[in-house]
Scaffold this motif. Structure first.
Motif, short mmCIF file in Angstrom:
data_model
loop_
_atom_site.label_atom_id
_atom_site.label_comp_id
_atom_site.label_asym_id
_atom_site.label_seq_id
_atom_site.Cartn_x
_atom_site.Cartn_y
_atom_site.Cartn_z
N ARG A 79 0.84 -1.20 0.00
CA ARG A 79 0.00 0.00 0.00
C ARG A 79 0.88 1.25 0.00
O ARG A 79 1.90 1.29 0.69
N VAL A 80 0.48 2.26 -0.76
CA VAL A 80 1.20 3.53 -0.78
C VAL A 80 0.19 4.67 -0.72
O VAL A 80 -0.80 4.68 -1.45
N ASN A 81 0.44 5.61 0.19
CA ASN A 81 -0.35 6.83 0.30
C ASN A 81 0.39 7.94 -0.45
O ASN A 81 1.53 8.26 -0.11
N LEU A 82 -0.25 8.50 -1.47
CA LEU A 82 0.45 9.46 -2.32
C LEU A 82 -0.53 10.46 -2.92
O LEU A 82 -1.74 10.34 -2.78
N ARG A 83 0.03 11.45 -3.59
CA ARG A 83 -0.75 12.41 -4.38
C ARG A 83 -0.04 12.58 -5.72
O ARG A 83 1.11 13.03 -5.76
N MET A 84 -0.74 12.23 -6.80
CA MET A 84 -0.17 12.36 -8.13
C MET A 84 -0.78 13.56 -8.86
O MET A 84 -1.99 13.80 -8.74
N PRO A 85 0.04 14.32 -9.59
CA PRO A 85 -0.53 15.40 -10.40
C PRO A 85 -1.61 14.91 -11.35
O PRO A 85 -2.59 15.61 -11.61
N SER A 86 -1.45 13.68 -11.87
CA SER A 86 -2.47 13.06 -12.70
C SER A 86 -2.46 11.56 -12.48
O SER A 86 -1.39 10.93 -12.50
N TYR A 87 -3.63 10.99 -12.24
CA TYR A 87 -3.75 9.54 -12.10
C TYR A 87 -3.99 8.86 -13.44
O TYR A 87 -4.22 7.65 -13.49
N VAL A 88 -3.92 9.64 -14.51
CA VAL A 88 -3.86 9.10 -15.87
C VAL A 88 -2.57 9.66 -16.46
O VAL A 88 -2.57 10.65 -17.21
N PRO A 89 -1.43 9.08 -16.12
CA PRO A 89 -0.14 9.74 -16.32
C PRO A 89 0.36 9.79 -17.76
O PRO A 89 1.31 10.50 -18.05
N ALA A 139 -10.45 5.52 -9.91
CA ALA A 139 -11.40 6.63 -9.92
C ALA A 139 -10.93 7.68 -8.92
O ALA A 139 -11.54 7.91 -7.87
N LEU A 140 -9.81 8.32 -9.24
CA LEU A 140 -9.20 9.29 -8.34
C LEU A 140 -9.04 10.62 -9.06
O LEU A 140 -8.59 10.66 -10.21
N ALA A 141 -9.39 11.70 -8.39
CA ALA A 141 -9.24 13.02 -8.96
C ALA A 141 -7.77 13.44 -8.90
O ALA A 141 -7.07 13.18 -7.90
N ASP A 142 -7.30 14.08 -9.95
CA ASP A 142 -5.92 14.54 -9.99
C ASP A 142 -5.62 15.46 -8.81
O ASP A 142 -6.48 16.22 -8.34
N ASN A 143 -4.37 15.37 -8.32
CA ASN A 143 -3.90 16.23 -7.23
C ASN A 143 -4.71 16.08 -5.95
O ASN A 143 -4.93 17.03 -5.21
N THR A 144 -5.17 14.85 -5.69
CA THR A 144 -5.82 14.55 -4.41
C THR A 144 -5.04 13.44 -3.71
O THR A 144 -4.43 12.59 -4.36
N ASP A 145 -5.08 13.45 -2.38
CA ASP A 145 -4.42 12.40 -1.61
C ASP A 145 -5.21 11.11 -1.71
O ASP A 145 -6.44 11.11 -1.63
N ALA A 146 -4.51 10.00 -1.88
CA ALA A 146 -5.18 8.71 -2.01
C ALA A 146 -4.22 7.60 -1.60
O ALA A 146 -3.01 7.79 -1.52
N TRP A 147 -4.80 6.44 -1.34
CA TRP A 147 -4.04 5.21 -1.15
C TRP A 147 -4.27 4.31 -2.36
O TRP A 147 -5.40 4.20 -2.85
N VAL A 148 -3.22 3.67 -2.84
CA VAL A 148 -3.35 2.60 -3.83
C VAL A 148 -2.78 1.33 -3.20
O VAL A 148 -1.86 1.38 -2.39
N ARG A 149 -3.35 0.20 -3.59
CA ARG A 149 -3.01 -1.06 -2.91
C ARG A 149 -3.11 -2.22 -3.88
O ARG A 149 -3.98 -2.24 -4.75
N VAL A 150 -2.20 -3.19 -3.73
CA VAL A 150 -2.31 -4.45 -4.45
C VAL A 150 -2.23 -5.59 -3.43
O VAL A 150 -1.45 -5.54 -2.47
N VAL A 151 -3.07 -6.60 -3.61
CA VAL A 151 -3.07 -7.81 -2.79
C VAL A 151 -2.86 -9.01 -3.72
O VAL A 151 -3.62 -9.17 -4.69
N HIS A 152 -1.84 -9.78 -3.43
CA HIS A 152 -1.60 -10.99 -4.22
C HIS A 152 -1.79 -12.20 -3.31
O HIS A 152 -1.00 -12.44 -2.38
N ASP A 153 -2.87 -12.93 -3.53
CA ASP A 153 -3.16 -14.18 -2.83
C ASP A 153 -2.54 -15.29 -3.65
O ASP A 153 -3.06 -15.67 -4.70
N VAL A 154 -1.40 -15.82 -3.18
CA VAL A 154 -0.63 -16.75 -4.01
C VAL A 154 -1.27 -18.14 -4.10
O VAL A 154 -0.88 -18.95 -4.94
N ASP A 155 -2.25 -18.41 -3.25
CA ASP A 155 -2.97 -19.69 -3.29
C ASP A 155 -4.42 -19.40 -2.94
O ASP A 155 -4.77 -19.24 -1.78
#
Length: 424
Positions: A79-89, A139-155
């Motif tokens: 998980r990463v908490n970040l703010r991107m100028p554009s979430y469609v980079p 579905a994130l608005a540009d220049n807003t704080d957000a968390w992105v996350r990936v979960v990998h269930d290996v089994d």
């Protein structure tokens, strides 16, 4: 532990004395098996959120933070908490991973040019093991704080492995991005000698101006975090495109107490352990309850619920607890406390009194361990113990008792600081 207990009182006192810093208090929640959202104890009026900011430059020249850390070979939760100028980079950008461009890479979370999230995992020879993208953009608005996350269930229990992507506004409530991405076969992530990286990998760097607030790599789904959470505790490259640190420093107070817990207890574990099995408090919970915020000091307080445990058994459990909690926080001061007197005896004999003496003796013989005899502070107070310890149960401090505890610790900390600086 209630918010009227000694640790919250200590945090309140320190926050009041250092108002130029932001002070957050976070309490362990046994129901969710995680920490609650931070309570802001104090924050200056002009406080700016603490962040690491990606520097200007070309996509191939920007660089972000990196950190050593143990491998995850089973289920992964990043998980990463970040703010991107554009979430469609408009170009593929690396968010987090344990990855290089060679055979030592393990896994990587990226954001695609169109705003979909992508996760890649690799074999030991560097070839692709899993490569999945979300079926929908974030579905994130540009220049807003957000968390992105990936979960990998290996089994996934059905002869396959699942990748799920999520976003969140506060890091607690998660919205899945698209549908679950399934690959045939049970897998294991490649153990890697690579460092963990955030915001950069070769030519795939996060956009200049992207702010990184917090980082988590969890060993297991909702498992313990194994990397420093604050990006300022990650190493930064040195050079023309070194990321910059901005914002007001944050002091985080973590209250990891577990009601009714003791070092000798076994509990049913909620973390990635087969149904019907148990894991000890020491081996299963301590890392989950002590995430790495770059701790300056760690207090260890246990004893009331260990009943007649004493002698070598108590010393070995105490040693394992302290050693385990501080394994990935080597710069944290380690301070053991002796708790408060019981006004009722343990069943049979007063093991609590014996553990106080053992704790002090163990601390004297252990390098790098400090001890504060909070038990003695109650005896020295002058008021009756019935005023300081709840007469209904003979164990838990009253409000005045908790204040005695907090004051004793504050006094010892001030005395230690006065030996280093002219004033506390």
């Amino acid at each position: 532990m209630p918010d009227t207990a000694w640790f919250r009182l200590l945090a309140n006192s320190v926050a009041a004395r250092f108002p130029a810093l932001v002070h957050h208090y976070r309490k362990w929640n046994e129901t969710t098996s995680d920490f609650d959202q931070p309570v802001v104890l104090s924050s200056p009026a002009d406080a700016m959120r603490r962040a690491l900011v990606m520097a200007p430059g070309t996509s191939s020249q920007r660089s972000g933070p990196q950190s050593v850390g143990p491998n995850v070979t089973g289920d992964l939760d990043a998980r990463v908490n970040l703010r991107m100028p554009s979430y469609v980079p408009g170009e593929t950008q690396a968010i987090i991973g344990k990855s290089t461009n060679d055979a030592s890479r393990s896994w990587l979370l990226l954001i695609n040019p169109t705003g979909t999230l992508r996760y890649s995992a690799y074999n030991a020879d560097g070839s692709t093991l899993v490569d999945k993208s979300s079926s929908a953009p974030v579905a994130l608005a540009d220049n807003t704080d957000a968390w992105v996350r990936v979960v990998h269930d290996v089994d996934n229990g059905a002869s396959g492995n699942d990748v799920k992507f999520y976003t969140s506004t506060e890091g607690v409530t998660w919205t899945q991005v698209g549908t679950t991405q399934t690959t045939t076969g049970v897998v294991a992530l490649n153990p890697s000698s690579s460092r963990y990286i955030v915001g950069h990998r070769g030519s795939n760097s996060l956009t200049a101006g992207t702010r990184i607030y917090a980082i988590q790599v969890r060993d297991g789904i909702n498992g313990p975090n194994i990397v420093p959470i604050m990006p300022e505790h990650w190493a930064r490259s040195i050079g023309q495109y070194e990321p910059t640190l901005e914002g007001t420093p944050v002091v985080t107070w973590l209250m990891s107490g577990r009601s009714g817990g003791g070092l000798g207890y076994d509990y049913q574990t909620p973390f990635d352990t087969p149904a019907g099995t148990t894991a000890s408090y020491l081996t299963q919970y301590m890392r989950h309850m002590s995430p790495n915020y770059g701790q300056l000091a760690t207090f260890f307080s246990s004893s009331h619920n260990d009943y007649q445990v004493r002698n070598a058994l108590w010393a070995s459990r105490l040693s394992a607890w302290v050693t385990g909690v501080t394994a990935d926080k080597p710069t944290s001061s380690r301070i053991v406390l002796t708790q408060n007197p019981r006004t009722v005896a343990d069943p049979g004999t007063d093991g609590h009194r014996a553990r106080r003496a053992l704790t002090l003796a163990w601390a004297r013989q252990s390098a790098g361990i400090d001890a504060i005899d909070t038990y003695q502070a109650f005896l020295n107070d002058g008021r009756a113990l019935s005023t300081l310890v709840n007469p209904a149960d003979g164990v838990h401090p009253t409000g005045p008792g908790y204040q005695v505890w907090a004051t004793a610790i504050q006094y010892e900390l001030d005395a230690a600081l006065s030996r280093v600086t002219p004033t506390p």
